[in-house]
Design an enzyme around this catalytic site. Structure first.
Site, PDB file in Angstrom:
ATOM      1  N   MET A   1       4.744   1.020  -4.220  1.00 46.98           N
ATOM      2  CA  MET A   1       5.512   1.359  -5.339  1.00 46.98           C
ATOM      3  C   MET A   1       6.291   0.526  -5.174  1.00 46.98           C
ATOM      4  SD  MET A   1       5.632   5.624  -3.702  1.00 46.98           S
ATOM      5  CE  MET A   1       4.089   6.555  -3.543  1.00 46.98           C
TER       6      MET A   1
ATOM      7  N   HIS B   1      -6.816   8.396  -0.594  1.00 46.97           N
ATOM      8  CA  HIS B   1      -5.159   7.388  -0.049  1.00 46.97           C
ATOM      9  C   HIS B   1      -5.720   6.605   0.914  1.00 46.97           C
ATOM     10  CE1 HIS B   1      -1.498   6.987  -1.411  1.00 46.97           C
ATOM     11  NE2 HIS B   1      -1.327   6.731   0.297  1.00 46.97           N
TER      12      HIS B   1
ATOM     13  N   SER C   1       0.908  -0.874  -0.166  1.00 47.99           N
ATOM     14  CA  SER C   1       0.242  -0.064   0.108  1.00 47.99           C
ATOM     15  C   SER C   1       1.059   1.540  -0.066  1.00 47.99           C
ATOM     16  CB  SER C   1      -1.149  -0.347   1.039  1.00 47.99           C
ATOM     17  OG  SER C   1      -1.778   1.068   1.172  1.00 47.99           O
ATOM     18  N   SER C   2       0.258   2.444  -0.917  1.00 44.24           N
ATOM     19  CA  SER C   2       1.209   3.515  -0.915  1.00 44.24           C
ATOM     20  C   SER C   2       2.818   3.288  -1.144  1.00 44.24           C
ATOM     21  CB  SER C   2       0.892   4.680   0.523  1.00 44.24           C
ATOM     22  OG  SER C   2       1.606   5.409   0.066  1.00 44.24           O
ATOM     23  N   SER C   3       4.058   3.368  -0.183  1.00 43.21           N
ATOM     24  CA  SER C   3       5.449   3.701  -0.471  1.00 43.21           C
ATOM     25  C   SER C   3       5.724   1.862  -1.150  1.00 43.21           C
ATOM     26  CB  SER C   3       5.474   3.610   0.518  1.00 43.21           C
ATOM     27  OG  SER C   3       7.506   3.422   0.530  1.00 43.21           O
TER      28      SER C   3
END
Length: 438
Positions: A158, A295, A153-155
């Site tokens: 990525m 987010h 998730s998120s970072s």
């Protein structure tokens, strides 16, 4: 900078209902219940990462491996308790690795997707550390090298796309929640948010440029590429929704596919799915647009969709019942203390809560009750369950922090939206007993 840090920190989700499964005769059954365990000395660790491991009680001799990665400011244990992957592992018999990032990039506990070392196979930093964790599970638990998957998730989302680019020979598929394309960040100074070219809302490269970036991460590699599932909320402004299309362009180019989907559908209300299949009909890229979501992914049911995309739903299933509700000890005789820190920005905030048992007796199972100021609504949380999302809220323990011996503390938190009042609750009650404000 504080705003940047808090907006990325501690992203997690509520636990979700599990997947139905069929009994497999090949499953082992240890005598002790499974729990999250920290592993040290797992191998080469240039990223200085921590490793936590969840090995389900019942699993086949060669279980699949899922690497599940948190957002900036989070941790492996936090993502374990705040997502549904461990419960699915109990049902389906795969092992989950929960890495904890320690890189800072000005924000804290973010996975390195910016450095030159991290952008090439074997270059160093976090990717090498994560592969060491995978190798450890293969050595120590018989993990199947042909069934290794990444998600986050998120970072962590990525890093999911990053690992599929840098180690296509290790990972077979990935599910990226709120991520960005590989090589989106130029360097540490370009890391989000603020002045980042990647997440500033104007990133626009050609599919060929995106695809070339992946191919250059492991020059000469000609083997199969990992399939990828992409998730993004249409109202995400921290990692802009427009980056979903950039990721689609990157991975369809890697697979030599058109940017026109081969099929579209709506698996459930608000989930708009585009699929990109090859000539054989195999879906290589799958993209979900979640209408109205900010987010705050993954949310209920999304981890199950990711696991199904990996192909794990019919391979090593284990029947388990639903997670029992949290049970609470009596109110602590002697008291409790609560510390509450808020970091706010326009329209949003994160709250970090420290609960301390100041009584002389242990607590085994707890609930913390408090009233959110008007206009605040919880969108995600970590290290506890939260219900309802607004008004009079009750936070309940999760498995790893249910026990609080005398003098012990636990940290929980949540992310929320607000309409102007970013203040703190006026009072807290632990198992019905009023707590002092620390």
């Amino acid at each position: 900078m504080r705003t940047a840090r808090t907006r990325l920190g501690g992203l997690a989700v509520a636990l979700a209902a599990g997947l139905l499964a069929i009994v497999s005769p090949a499953l082992t059954s240890p005598a002790e219940a499974a729990s999250l365990q920290e592993v040290t000395g797992f191998g080469d660790n240039p990223g200085g990462m921590r490793m936590h491991l969840y090995v389900p009680d019942r699993r086949p001799a060669n279980p699949a491996i899922v690497v599940a990665m948190h957002g900036c400011g989070g941790s492996g244990p936090g993502f374990y308790s705040g997502s549904e992957f461990a419960r699915l592992a109990d049902q389906l018999g795969f092992i989950v690795i929960y890495p904890t990032a320690t890189q800072q990039a000005g924000f804290g506990n973010c996975f390195d997707t910016w450095s030159a070392a991290a952008k090439r196979r074997g270059g160093g930093s976090d990717p090498v550390s994560i592969v060491s964790m995978v190798n450890y599970v293969q050595r120590q638990h018989g993990g199947d090298p042909n069934r290794v998957y990444a998600t986050g998730s998120s970072s962590g989302g990525m890093m999911t796309q990053h690992m599929l680019a840098v180690y296509p020979d290790v990972f077979k598929a990935g599910a990226s929640f709120m991520g960005v394309p590989f090589n989106c960040f130029a360097n540490a100074a370009d890391y989000p948010p603020g002045a980042s070219q990647c997440t500033g809302g104007a990133m626009n490269r050609t599919p060929q440029q995106w695809g070339d970036a992946v191919r250059q991460a492991y020059p000469g590699y000609s083997g199969p590429r990992p399939r990828i599932q992409l998730w993004h909320g249409t109202n995400d402004t921290l990692v802009p929704y427009s980056l979903l299309n950039e990721s689609i362009e990157q991975w369809t180019n890697v697979f030599g596919l058109s940017q026109t989907p081969t099929s579209t559908d709506t698996p459930q209300n608000g989930w708009n799915r585009r699929r990109y299949a090859d000539a054989s009909g195999t879906v290589q890229v799958e993209a979900y647009s979640i209408a109205g979501a900010g987010h705050s992914l993954p949310s209920t049911g999304m981890a199950a969709q990711a696991v199904a995309f990996f192909g794990l739903t019919g391979t090593t299933p284990t029947p388990t019942g639903p997670t029992p509700p949290a049970t609470s000890s009596p109110a602590p005789a002697g008291g409790c203390a609560v510390g509450y820190a808020v970091n706010a920005w326009t329209g949003g905030l994160t709250a970090s809560i420290t609960i301390t048992n100041t009584a002389a007796t242990a607590i085994n199972g707890w609930t913390l009750a408090f009233a959110l100021p008007a206009g605040q609504t919880i969108t995600s949380g970590w290290n506890a369950t939260y219900s309802p999302a607004a008004g009079q809220v009750t936070a309940g323990n999760v498995a790893h922090n249910a026990a609080l011996p005398p003098g012990a503390s636990t940290s929980i938190g949540f992310q929320a939206t607000h309409t102007g009042d970013a203040g703190r609750p006026a009072a807290f009650a632990l198992n019905g007993a009023s707590c002092a404000l620390a």
